[in-house]
Design an enzyme around this catalytic site. Structure first.
Site, PDB file in Angstrom:
ATOM      1  N   GLY A 283       0.819  -1.212   0.000  1.00  0.00           N
ATOM      2  CA  GLY A 283       0.000   0.000   0.000  1.00  0.00           C
ATOM      3  C   GLY A 283       0.841   1.245   0.000  1.00  0.00           C
ATOM      4  O   GLY A 283       2.078   1.193  -0.096  1.00  0.00           O
TER       5      GLY A 283
ATOM      6  N   GLU B 100      18.119   4.671   6.398  1.00  0.00           N
ATOM      7  CA  GLU B 100      19.125   4.710   5.325  1.00  0.00           C
ATOM      8  C   GLU B 100      18.534   5.587   4.227  1.00  0.00           C
ATOM      9  O   GLU B 100      17.552   5.208   3.578  1.00  0.00           O
ATOM     10  CB  GLU B 100      19.423   3.284   4.848  1.00  0.00           C
TER      11      GLU B 100
ATOM     12  N   GLU C 161      19.822  15.544  -4.359  1.00  0.00           N
ATOM     13  CA  GLU C 161      19.833  14.187  -4.908  1.00  0.00           C
ATOM     14  C   GLU C 161      18.866  14.106  -6.095  1.00  0.00           C
ATOM     15  O   GLU C 161      17.676  14.368  -5.957  1.00  0.00           O
ATOM     16  CB  GLU C 161      19.410  13.184  -3.830  1.00  0.00           C
TER      17      GLU C 161
ATOM     18  N   GLY D 251       2.636   4.794   1.156  1.00  0.00           N
ATOM     19  CA  GLY D 251       3.404   5.220   2.323  1.00  0.00           C
ATOM     20  C   GLY D 251       2.539   6.004   3.289  1.00  0.00           C
ATOM     21  O   GLY D 251       2.613   5.816   4.506  1.00  0.00           O
TER      22      GLY D 251
ATOM     23  N   GLY E 249       2.113   2.640   5.225  1.00  0.00           N
ATOM     24  CA  GLY E 249       3.409   2.946   5.835  1.00  0.00           C
ATOM     25  C   GLY E 249       3.223   3.731   7.123  1.00  0.00           C
ATOM     26  O   GLY E 249       3.820   3.413   8.164  1.00  0.00           O
TER      27      GLY E 249
HETATM   28  O1  TXE Z   1      10.649   7.570  -1.637  1.00  0.00           O
HETATM   29  P1  TXE Z   1       9.903   7.387  -0.271  1.00  0.00           P
HETATM   30  P2  TXE Z   1      10.117   8.209  -2.986  1.00  0.00           P
HETATM   31  C1  TXE Z   1      15.185   9.212  -2.743  1.00  0.00           C
HETATM   32  C2  TXE Z   1      15.316   9.666  -4.187  1.00  0.00           C
HETATM   33  C3  TXE Z   1      13.902   9.788  -4.611  1.00  0.00           C
HETATM   34  C4  TXE Z   1      13.275  10.339  -3.357  1.00  0.00           C
HETATM   35  C5  TXE Z   1      11.801  10.145  -3.226  1.00  0.00           C
HETATM   36  O2  TXE Z   1      15.936  10.913  -4.226  1.00  0.00           O
HETATM   37  O3  TXE Z   1      13.739  10.646  -5.705  1.00  0.00           O
HETATM   38  O4  TXE Z   1      13.922   9.641  -2.315  1.00  0.00           O
HETATM   39  O5  TXE Z   1      11.469   8.820  -3.541  1.00  0.00           O
HETATM   40  C6  TXE Z   1       7.357   4.569   2.186  1.00  0.00           C
HETATM   41  N1  TXE Z   1       5.322   6.421   6.528  1.00  0.00           N
HETATM   42  N2  TXE Z   1      15.285   7.779  -2.567  1.00  0.00           N
HETATM   43  O6  TXE Z   1       9.164   9.312  -2.724  1.00  0.00           O
HETATM   44  O7  TXE Z   1       8.584   8.080  -0.264  1.00  0.00           O
HETATM   45  C7  TXE Z   1       7.019   4.332   0.737  1.00  0.00           C
HETATM   46  O8  TXE Z   1       5.730   3.774   0.604  1.00  0.00           O
HETATM   47  C8  TXE Z   1       5.905   5.238   6.278  1.00  0.00           C
HETATM   48  C9  TXE Z   1      16.521   7.299  -2.045  1.00  0.00           C
HETATM   49  O9  TXE Z   1       9.643   7.141  -3.854  1.00  0.00           O
HETATM   50  O10 TXE Z   1      10.864   7.700   0.787  1.00  0.00           O
HETATM   51  C10 TXE Z   1       8.133   3.403   0.335  1.00  0.00           C
HETATM   52  O11 TXE Z   1       7.845   2.078   0.753  1.00  0.00           O
HETATM   53  N3  TXE Z   1       6.406   4.896   5.080  1.00  0.00           N
HETATM   54  C11 TXE Z   1      16.394   5.911  -1.557  1.00  0.00           C
HETATM   55  C12 TXE Z   1       9.322   3.948   1.128  1.00  0.00           C
HETATM   56  O12 TXE Z   1       8.756   4.738   2.167  1.00  0.00           O
HETATM   57  C13 TXE Z   1       6.337   5.794   4.100  1.00  0.00           C
HETATM   58  C14 TXE Z   1      15.599   4.989  -2.377  1.00  0.00           C
HETATM   59  C15 TXE Z   1      10.283   4.823   0.321  1.00  0.00           C
HETATM   60  O13 TXE Z   1       9.561   5.827  -0.309  1.00  0.00           O
HETATM   61  C16 TXE Z   1       5.763   7.063   4.293  1.00  0.00           C
HETATM   62  C17 TXE Z   1      14.370   5.604  -2.837  1.00  0.00           C
HETATM   63  C18 TXE Z   1       5.226   7.362   5.581  1.00  0.00           C
HETATM   64  N4  TXE Z   1       4.636   8.519   5.877  1.00  0.00           N
HETATM   65  C19 TXE Z   1      14.286   6.963  -2.940  1.00  0.00           C
HETATM   66  N5  TXE Z   1       5.845   7.751   3.136  1.00  0.00           N
HETATM   67  C20 TXE Z   1      17.662   5.272  -1.061  1.00  0.00           C
HETATM   68  N6  TXE Z   1      18.144   5.733   0.086  1.00  0.00           N
HETATM   69  O14 TXE Z   1      18.196   4.339  -1.647  1.00  0.00           O
HETATM   70  C21 TXE Z   1       6.447   6.949   2.230  1.00  0.00           C
HETATM   71  N7  TXE Z   1       6.741   5.748   2.807  1.00  0.00           N
END
Ligand code: TXE
Length: 480
Positions: A205, A249, A384, A207, A211
């Site tokens: 589902g 991370e 980033e 985030g 999440g």
């Molecule tokens: O990641 P999100 P996004 C960076 C990269 C990218 C940016 C945004 O710059 O463009 O982050 O990516 C969950 N409570 N990285 O928006 O939202 C979400 O459902 C709990 C770097 O796609 O951080 C997913 O499972 N969970 C990175 C997970 O968080 C929540 C890799 C990651 O999504 C949530 C990916 C909430 N309130 C993106 N909101 C790396 N470090 O490798 C979202 N999620």
């Protein structure tokens, strides 16, 4: 149309609300699956299954846990092709990468922690002169939450889940809603490997709903998260008043520092990889390339030459080097940074455009892009981008490049190319990063601590660090 289900208490289930989210195929932009739009109630059910399984799982022998984890690893290896195809289709990454890296590494994660738990030990301290001995118990936490992103879907999902269950916890896990497919397929393997029901529950589902329900849950005592820095900050804010253990991370903006005395050919080949592997969607990619001025022009010509040879293609073709970006919004975000670079005076040396592939016109393809920048302060050197976009600029001295490398809010990894040992030692001490690679990139040993400083995160994963995170240590003091 594939309909993905949650995996709760050892069974596949629809979401209680019966609401679904479309899942897109990045290589052609079509909807090809649906995933549960899980709610708080689904997370509650997952939690209930986990807490019920906990007394028995946490008391299971290390040998029993180890055997199951290694069995999961073997089953992933047996099903490598099926998983690699699913990962490539769902994420847009080249099938060759999914076959060589993503799925083998997911299998290694289970094997590694299946073995590591049998070697995990605690300390004892004799209090000499006080007639006492202390020993440390490392006890599983209970129910923990694991939340993972879309760039290395099964690889990062299992990097959290494997140590969590190895240490005796039960898990409520949520993969990214953008790339849920391989986490879904994992359910069958968990059953076949004999993992007791409720030990690992997978909820799909958004985030903001599923999440959020995990991070807000008062009895989910620890959260291991990989994702964007702003999401990490939000999670920290929600979790702190409940005193949850947190491992975050987050993003990176990693310097790749090239000195004239390096092994040039090796550096060049690896720099192409560290710039564009997985379409640049790896938090460890070296997105800021700094080159010593004396070889800058030579590097520029050779690097651009190599980048132009990369084949952009459909992810399922074995000759593809650069597949599709993960989603339309992400493609738009990356393209917007190319515009920002131009506005700020950056010079596009190659790439910069969306690519339309014949028969896959709606896929999210982008040329690998190299931008020459004048200053480290520009947005494309500070923020980033997380796509196939790197910047290059020359430097004069070691001190200059150190200052630029560290002048960024992130601190995940850094790479140095040099054959000067003393410089290697000086610089690796001073670089503000959790991981420093010398004359290599992304060479991983799963025993090593993995994570970043500054806004790249909190805590370390990998090896015993992960097992320490997923346990509470308790000191017992006996007077005799
Ligand atoms: O990641 P999100 P996004 C960076 C990269 C990218 C940016 C945004 O710059 O463009 O982050 O990516 C969950 N409570 N990285 O928006 O939202 C979400 O459902 C709990 C770097 O796609 O951080 C997913 O499972 N969970 C990175 C997970 O968080 C929540 C890799 C990651 O999504 C949530 C990916 C909430 N309130 C993106 N909101 C790396 N470090 O490798 C979202 N999620």
């Amino acid at each position: 149309m594939i309909k993905i289900q949650n995996f709760i208490n050892g069974k596949f289930e629809n979401p209680i609300s019966d609401e679904w989210i479309d899942n897109y195929c990045p290589s052609d932009g079509e909807v090809y699956g649906q995933i549960p739009n899980s709610s708080k109630q689904d997370v509650e059910n997952a939690y209930n299954a986990a807490i019920e399984a906990f007394p028995s799982w946490s008391k299971s022998t290390l040998e029993a846990r180890s055997r199951i984890l290694i069995k999961i690893s073997e089953l992933l290896e047996t099903n490598l092709l099926r998983f690699a195809e699913a990962e490539s289709k769902n994420n847009g990454k080249p099938i060759s990468l999914a076959k060589a890296i993503d799925i083998p590494r997911a299998a290694s994660n289970f094997r590694f922690f299946g073995n590591a738990i049998t070697q995990f030990a605690s300390e004892s301290h004799e209090s000499i002169g006080q007639n006492a001995i202390n020993y440390t118990l490392r006890q599983p936490i209970g129910v923990v939450g694991c939340i993972s992103p879309w760039n290395l879907p099964l690889y990062l999902f299992t990097w959290k889940i494997a140590p969590a269950i190895a240490a005796g916890n039960c898990v409520v896990a949520k993969p990214s809603e953008v790339t849920p497919m391989t986490a879904y397929l994992l359910g069958d393997i968990l059953k076949e490997a004999g993992l007791p029901k409720g030990v690992l529950n997978i909820v799909h589902g958004l985030g903001s709903t599923a999440g959020q329900a995990i991070i807000e849950h008062p009895n989910i005592k620890a959260i291991s998260f990989t994702g964007g820095t702003s999401t990490g900050a939000h999670i920290a804010k929600v979790a702190a008043p409940m005193f949850k253990k947190l491992s975050l991370e987050l993003g990176g903006k990693n310097p790749n520092i090239i000195f004239a005395d390096c092994d040039y050919d090796d550096m060049l080949e690896t720099t192409v990889r560290s710039s564009f592997a997985n379409q640049g969607q790896i938090c460890l990619c070296g997105s800021r390339i700094f080159v010593e001025a004396s070889i800058y022009e030579r590097f520029k010509i050779d690097f651009i030459g190599k980048v132009k040879q990369l084949k952009i293609g459909h992810p399922s073709e074995s000759s593809t080097d650069i597949g599709a970006l993960v989603s339309k919004p992400h493609l738009e975000k990356v393209l917007s940074y190319i515009d920002i670079a131009k506005d700020e005076g950056g010079k596009i040396l190659c790439g910069g455009n969306r690519v339309t592939l014949k028969d896959y016109e709606n896929g999210y393809y982008l040329e690998p892009t190299v931008i020459e920048v004048k200053t480290n302060d520009c947005s494309v050197n500070q923020e980033e981008i997380f796509g196939p976009v790197v910047t290059i600029m020359p430097f004069e001295t070691e001190d200059d490049v150190l200052e630029m490398a560290n002048k960024v809010k992130y601190g995940l990894s850094a790479t140095i190319w040099t054959n000067n040992l003393k410089r290697t030692m000086r610089m690796s001490n001073k670089l503000q990063a959790g991981i420093v690679w010398i004359n290599t990139w992304m060479l991983r040993d799963l025993r090593t601590p993995f994570g970043g400083i500054k806004v790249s995160g909190v805590g370390r994963e990998g090896g015993f660090e992960a097992l320490r995170f997923f346990t509470e240590s308790k000191n017992v003091c006996i007077k005799y």
